[in-house]
Design a protein around this motif. Structure first.
Motif: not given
Length: 223
Positions: A60-63, A46-49, A105-108, A99-100
């Protein structure tokens, strides 16, 4: 010292190298694989540039996970400021962050599932929550991606993969045949040019020899 022609060929390469050095690792959004083999590991990509590189941001990322036979999704994992949090006991000992690690600059936001089971088939929902920080204000945005994962007993190669590999080998063989034909053509052309040069040299030598013989005969008659 390289010739001017060689320098002209090197200029585009130098320009490309300069461009690559200025990119600083550009972000590229790549779709995740959607088929996993049971009892193996699988990466949910899951990548969001971040579109505006000149603006600092935090993310931040949530699944979430929704089985194919269920209508509602449940949170399973979140990643905030290098801290992982598990929300579902089914994945607590099997999920790993892939992820990164740069929170500015969290993108992955990819994760990895160990020991995949058939119960892991379903829809995985990855959501990026990003805060763009401008000079006088902040802007909240989010980006969601759905990954439809199917767990199978054994992975099989798709027709597209087989066809692409066949086309690759056909292209390589065709290129090699073309090079062989070009080599044979060039060899015959060089050989023909050499034979023509030899014939011209032989004819010139015979003409000179004949002229010398005639001159000698004329001198003998004069005496």
């Amino acid at each position: 010292m390289p010739a001017p022609k060689d320098l002209m060929l090197l200029l585009p390469l130098a320009f490309l190298a300069l461009q690559a050095s200025l990119c600083h690792g550009a972000c590229v959004e790549v779709d995740s694989d959607t088929e996993a083999e049971v009892d193996t590991g699988f990466k949910l990509g899951c990548i969001s540039c971040k579109r505006r590189g000149e603006v600092t941001a935090e993310a931040y990322v949530e699944w979430e996970f929704k089985p194919f036979n269920d209508s509602e999704s449940t949170p399973i994992y979140s990643y905030v400021e290098k801290n992982s949090k598990f929300h579902d006991p089914r994945f607590e000992n099997r999920l790993e962050w892939r992820g990164s690690n740069n929170t500015n600059d969290l993108q992955d936001g990819s994760i990895y599932i160990h020991n995949v089971t058939f119960n892991d088939s379903g829809t995985y929902i990855c959501t990026f929550y990003r805060t763009l920080k401008y000079t006088n204000y902040e802007f909240q945005t989010n980006h969601t991606k759905n990954i439809f994962l199917t767990v199978v007993p054994k992975l099989t190669r798709g027709m597209a993969s087989i066809l692409s590999e066949v086309m690759m080998y056909v292209s390589i063989i065709g290129l090699q045949l073309w090079l062989v034909v070009e080599m044979i053509y060039c060899y015959r052309k060089i050989a023909a040019a050499g034979e023509e040069a030899l014939r011209e040299s032989a004819a010139e030598y015979l003409a000179i020899a004949s002229e010398s013989k005639d001159n000698c005969a004329g001198e003998q008659v004069a005496e």
